[in-house]
Design a protein around this motif. Structure first.
Motif, PDB file in Angstrom:
ATOM      1  N   PHE A  48       0.837  -1.205   0.000  1.00  0.00           N
ATOM      2  CA  PHE A  48       0.000   0.000   0.000  1.00  0.00           C
ATOM      3  C   PHE A  48       0.873   1.257   0.000  1.00  0.00           C
ATOM      4  CE2 PHE A  48      -3.449  -2.514   2.433  1.00  0.00           C
ATOM      5  CZ  PHE A  48      -4.049  -2.905   1.257  1.00  0.00           C
ATOM      6  N   ILE A  49       1.889   1.258   0.830  1.00  0.00           N
ATOM      7  CA  ILE A  49       2.754   2.435   0.940  1.00  0.00           C
ATOM      8  C   ILE A  49       3.534   2.662  -0.347  1.00  0.00           C
ATOM      9  CG2 ILE A  49       4.796   3.332   2.129  1.00  0.00           C
ATOM     10  CD1 ILE A  49       3.689   1.997   4.672  1.00  0.00           C
ATOM     11  N   LEU A  50       4.042   1.601  -0.928  1.00  0.00           N
ATOM     12  CA  LEU A  50       4.768   1.742  -2.194  1.00  0.00           C
ATOM     13  C   LEU A  50       3.872   2.333  -3.279  1.00  0.00           C
ATOM     14  CD1 LEU A  50       6.729  -1.635  -2.195  1.00  0.00           C
ATOM     15  CD2 LEU A  50       7.705   0.647  -1.867  1.00  0.00           C
ATOM     16  N   LYS A  51       2.608   1.894  -3.315  1.00  0.00           N
ATOM     17  CA  LYS A  51       1.667   2.481  -4.277  1.00  0.00           C
ATOM     18  C   LYS A  51       1.413   3.952  -3.936  1.00  0.00           C
ATOM     19  CE  LYS A  51       0.978  -1.655  -6.078  1.00  0.00           C
ATOM     20  NZ  LYS A  51       1.736  -2.496  -5.105  1.00  0.00           N
ATOM     21  N   GLY A  52       1.447   4.296  -2.649  1.00  0.00           N
ATOM     22  CA  GLY A  52       1.308   5.687  -2.260  1.00  0.00           C
ATOM     23  C   GLY A  52       2.439   6.543  -2.784  1.00  0.00           C
ATOM     24  N   PHE A  53       3.660   6.036  -2.703  1.00  0.00           N
ATOM     25  CA  PHE A  53       4.788   6.757  -3.290  1.00  0.00           C
ATOM     26  C   PHE A  53       4.633   6.854  -4.805  1.00  0.00           C
ATOM     27  CE2 PHE A  53       7.024   5.815   0.744  1.00  0.00           C
ATOM     28  CZ  PHE A  53       7.591   7.064   0.976  1.00  0.00           C
ATOM     29  N   TYR A  54       4.143   5.809  -5.418  1.00  0.00           N
ATOM     30  CA  TYR A  54       3.943   5.801  -6.867  1.00  0.00           C
ATOM     31  C   TYR A  54       2.954   6.883  -7.296  1.00  0.00           C
ATOM     32  CZ  TYR A  54       2.165   4.137 -11.386  1.00  0.00           C
ATOM     33  OH  TYR A  54       1.743   4.050 -12.701  1.00  0.00           O
ATOM     34  N   HIS A  55       1.894   7.090  -6.515  1.00  0.00           N
ATOM     35  CA  HIS A  55       0.858   8.047  -6.894  1.00  0.00           C
ATOM     36  C   HIS A  55       1.153   9.478  -6.421  1.00  0.00           C
ATOM     37  CE1 HIS A  55      -1.869   5.324  -8.844  1.00  0.00           C
ATOM     38  NE2 HIS A  55      -1.896   4.506  -7.802  1.00  0.00           N
TER      39      HIS A  55
END
Length: 242
Positions: A142-149
């Motif tokens: 979830f956090i990695l996707k947060g950095f991605y977005h």
């Protein structure tokens, strides 16, 4: 059996900036039931207690690779190896969005689909170990996707919090306590592992990778981060993108 044709992999939805709190709730309940129902079960420990595959596919490419690249972090990471090999319950070993189908019983588009259940795939690394690994793995994604977005990171942190709060109110109390203590440092190590380990995620940019690494190192710099502290410290790094 095959997954229904209209169902989607959760990773695809998250990368497309489509978040579902219902999916996070389902995931928290599913994992809590799996962990709690297999706690201290001798037959399962005998069947899934051999650590060789888990060490080869998770401990070595993630934790030991990070400790090797950053020797100063080794005193924080090395105890995680012993922790994860503690036989508490059956863990999936790869509880990540790429292995989770979102299953809907509602009509296909243009009607808005309603999630009915999850379909969990790929038990190749299933192991009788410590539940913190599964919890930290999904939150890490979830956090990695947060950095991605970038600036649109907040819905991903909502998913992380929703998943964790569901797990902690559903799982056996002794498992919740074990996860809360162990998953903080583990989350920091996994953040670094997914940019500097042997299996880096493919969607982060050269601009984003240093932020992920810095967030992981910040968590590991805390003397005793529980999972809540780790999430708070990570949110500060995500907020810098806003």
């Amino acid at each position: 059996p095959c997954a229904p044709h209209d169902d989607v992999i959760w990773k695809k939805e998250l990368l497309a900036d489509r978040t579902s709190p219902d999916a996070a709730i389902h995931a928290g309940m599913l994992l809590a039931i799996m962990h709690s129902s297999t706690t201290n079960e001798p037959p399962l420990r005998k069947r899934f207690g051999e650590p060789r595959l888990f060490i080869q596919q998770r401990i070595d490419p993630y934790l030991r690779t990070v400790a090797s690249k950053y020797p100063a972090l080794a005193p924080r990471i090395d105890p995680l190896v012993e922790l994860l090999l503690t036989p508490l319950c059956l863990i999936h070993g790869d509880f990540s969005p790429k292995n989770i189908f979102l299953v809907s019983d509602s009509p296909p588009p243009p009607a808005a689909p309603e999630l009915s259940r999850l379909l969990l795939l790929d038990f190749e690394v299933a192991f009788f170990g410590h539940p913190a690994f599964d919890v930290a793995t999904l939150i890490n994604h979830f956090i990695l996707k947060g950095f991605y977005h970038g600036s649109r990171w907040r819905p991903l942190m909502v998913l992380a919090d929703t998943f964790w709060q569901t797990y902690r109110t559903t799982a056996a109390p002794e498992l919740v306590a074990a996860v809360s203590r162990g998953a903080g440092n583990l989350l920091g190590a996994l953040l670094i592992a997914r940019v500097d380990g042997k299996s880096p995620v493919e969607y982060l940019t050269t601009t984003t990778i240093p932020r992920v690494r810095a967030a992981g190192m910040d968590i590991l710099s805390h003397p005793a981060p529980n999972l809540e502290i780790a999430l708070e410290r990570t949110a500060a790094f995500l907020d810098q993108q806003s």
